[in-house]
Design a protein around this motif. Sequence first.
Motif, PDB file in Angstrom:
ATOM      1  N   ARG A  39     -13.912  34.872  25.232  1.00 27.90           N
ATOM      2  CA  ARG A  39     -13.972  36.257  24.787  1.00 27.90           C
ATOM      3  C   ARG A  39     -14.978  37.017  25.636  1.00 27.90           C
ATOM      4  O   ARG A  39     -15.867  36.438  26.226  1.00 27.90           O
ATOM      5  CB  ARG A  39     -14.398  36.338  23.312  1.00 27.90           C
ATOM      6  CG  ARG A  39     -13.355  35.815  22.336  1.00 27.90           C
ATOM      7  CD  ARG A  39     -13.799  36.051  20.897  1.00 27.90           C
ATOM      8  NE  ARG A  39     -12.760  35.670  19.948  1.00 27.90           N
ATOM      9  CZ  ARG A  39     -12.565  34.433  19.496  1.00 27.90           C
ATOM     10  NH1 ARG A  39     -13.352  33.446  19.922  1.00 27.90           N
ATOM     11  NH2 ARG A  39     -11.598  34.175  18.629  1.00 27.90           N
ATOM     12  N   GLY A  40     -14.807  38.318  25.680  1.00 28.99           N
ATOM     13  CA  GLY A  40     -15.764  39.158  26.387  1.00 28.99           C
ATOM     14  C   GLY A  40     -15.558  39.242  27.880  1.00 28.99           C
ATOM     15  O   GLY A  40     -16.484  39.584  28.619  1.00 28.99           O
ATOM     16  N   VAL A  41     -14.338  38.958  28.354  1.00 27.26           N
ATOM     17  CA  VAL A  41     -14.050  39.084  29.780  1.00 27.26           C
ATOM     18  C   VAL A  41     -14.039  40.568  30.152  1.00 27.26           C
ATOM     19  O   VAL A  41     -13.407  41.376  29.468  1.00 27.26           O
ATOM     20  CB  VAL A  41     -12.688  38.445  30.123  1.00 27.26           C
ATOM     21  CG1 VAL A  41     -12.350  38.644  31.592  1.00 27.26           C
ATOM     22  CG2 VAL A  41     -12.703  36.966  29.780  1.00 27.26           C
ATOM     23  N   GLN A  62     -21.229  41.981  35.644  1.00 22.73           N
ATOM     24  CA  GLN A  62     -20.738  41.593  34.328  1.00 22.73           C
ATOM     25  C   GLN A  62     -20.287  40.135  34.302  1.00 22.73           C
ATOM     26  O   GLN A  62     -20.529  39.417  33.326  1.00 22.73           O
ATOM     27  CB  GLN A  62     -19.578  42.508  33.932  1.00 22.73           C
ATOM     28  CG  GLN A  62     -20.001  43.937  33.664  1.00 22.73           C
ATOM     29  CD  GLN A  62     -18.822  44.862  33.400  1.00 22.73           C
ATOM     30  OE1 GLN A  62     -17.759  44.705  34.002  1.00 22.73           O
ATOM     31  NE2 GLN A  62     -18.995  45.824  32.502  1.00 22.73           N
ATOM     32  N   LEU A  63     -19.630  39.696  35.376  1.00 24.13           N
ATOM     33  CA  LEU A  63     -19.185  38.304  35.431  1.00 24.13           C
ATOM     34  C   LEU A  63     -20.369  37.345  35.477  1.00 24.13           C
ATOM     35  O   LEU A  63     -20.360  36.290  34.829  1.00 24.13           O
ATOM     36  CB  LEU A  63     -18.276  38.097  36.634  1.00 24.13           C
ATOM     37  CG  LEU A  63     -16.876  38.716  36.505  1.00 24.13           C
ATOM     38  CD1 LEU A  63     -16.197  38.787  37.858  1.00 24.13           C
ATOM     39  CD2 LEU A  63     -16.033  37.904  35.520  1.00 24.13           C
ATOM     40  N   LEU A  64     -21.389  37.685  36.239  1.00 25.42           N
ATOM     41  CA  LEU A  64     -22.564  36.824  36.306  1.00 25.42           C
ATOM     42  C   LEU A  64     -23.254  36.722  34.955  1.00 25.42           C
ATOM     43  O   LEU A  64     -23.917  35.732  34.650  1.00 25.42           O
ATOM     44  CB  LEU A  64     -23.541  37.345  37.370  1.00 25.42           C
ATOM     45  CG  LEU A  64     -23.066  37.218  38.817  1.00 25.42           C
ATOM     46  CD1 LEU A  64     -24.049  37.910  39.755  1.00 25.42           C
ATOM     47  CD2 LEU A  64     -22.902  35.753  39.217  1.00 25.42           C
ATOM     48  N   ASP A  65     -23.073  37.745  34.134  1.00 25.78           N
ATOM     49  CA  ASP A  65     -23.694  37.761  32.812  1.00 25.78           C
ATOM     50  C   ASP A  65     -22.888  36.977  31.777  1.00 25.78           C
ATOM     51  O   ASP A  65     -23.466  36.342  30.892  1.00 25.78           O
ATOM     52  CB  ASP A  65     -23.856  39.212  32.346  1.00 25.78           C
ATOM     53  CG  ASP A  65     -24.603  39.318  31.034  1.00 25.78           C
ATOM     54  OD1 ASP A  65     -25.735  38.801  30.952  1.00 25.78           O
ATOM     55  OD2 ASP A  65     -24.057  39.902  30.075  1.00 25.78           O
ATOM     56  N   CYS A  66     -21.541  36.996  31.895  1.00 30.90           N
ATOM     57  CA  CYS A  66     -20.730  36.434  30.813  1.00 30.90           C
ATOM     58  C   CYS A  66     -19.993  35.148  31.184  1.00 30.90           C
ATOM     59  O   CYS A  66     -19.580  34.400  30.288  1.00 30.90           O
ATOM     60  CB  CYS A  66     -19.711  37.467  30.340  1.00 30.90           C
ATOM     61  SG  CYS A  66     -18.298  37.720  31.444  1.00 30.90           S
ATOM     62  N   ALA A  67     -19.796  34.889  32.468  1.00 28.75           N
ATOM     63  CA  ALA A  67     -18.985  33.754  32.906  1.00 28.75           C
ATOM     64  C   ALA A  67     -19.861  32.649  33.484  1.00 28.75           C
ATOM     65  O   ALA A  67     -21.054  32.843  33.735  1.00 28.75           O
ATOM     66  CB  ALA A  67     -17.957  34.209  33.945  1.00 28.75           C
TER      67      ALA A  67
END
Length: 205
Positions: A39-41, A62-67
């Motif tokens: 979730r949260g992509v 954003q990717l570095l933060d969530c993935a």
Amino acid sequence: MPGLSHERRYLAPVVGVDEAGRGPLAGPVVAAAVILPARGVPRGIDDSKKLSAAVRARLCAQLLDCAQVGIGIVEADEIDRLNIHWATMKAMTLAVDALVATHGTPPGHVLVDGNRLPRWDYAATALVGGDALSRSIAAASIVAKHTRDRIMIAHAEAHPQYNWHSNKGYGCRHHLAALRDHGPTSLHRRSFAPVAQAERALSPD
């Protein structure tokens, strides 16, 4: 927009892998490996070539933060030793290894953009045009492209005559003219024909 149909075919977690920088005359080849969260992509993930620099920068953050992300970098001198194909394969391997080392998550399957796979033990599938088909690969393309662009912009400060802040090391007219006038730097790929030609032209007989 790339979806998740390919990711759903394989054992989780599925890692998307892509590279940036096969074609430039200078600088590294950079690969990224990404496991997207359930979730949260971030919205708007697409083939990095279709996105503006500003959008890539936002999505990369954003990717570095969530993935879960790993990055592999192979510099110009090693590209010359290995050739660009094997340097790219090494960068991809380093990216997946870095992801595993940082996050402790061995991949269930790896999706790689292109038609060739590195020589590794991971279960993997090569997807031609994968950055337009797989959201994980598209995410990796964004991280790889943005990371490499930032590297070349930083190098441009020390070598302003080559206009790397704009061309990122690709062989545009301005870059080729600067190569003829000033010769190659330590960041140039001497195994690439325009660089080798410029070096020979400036060498004493």
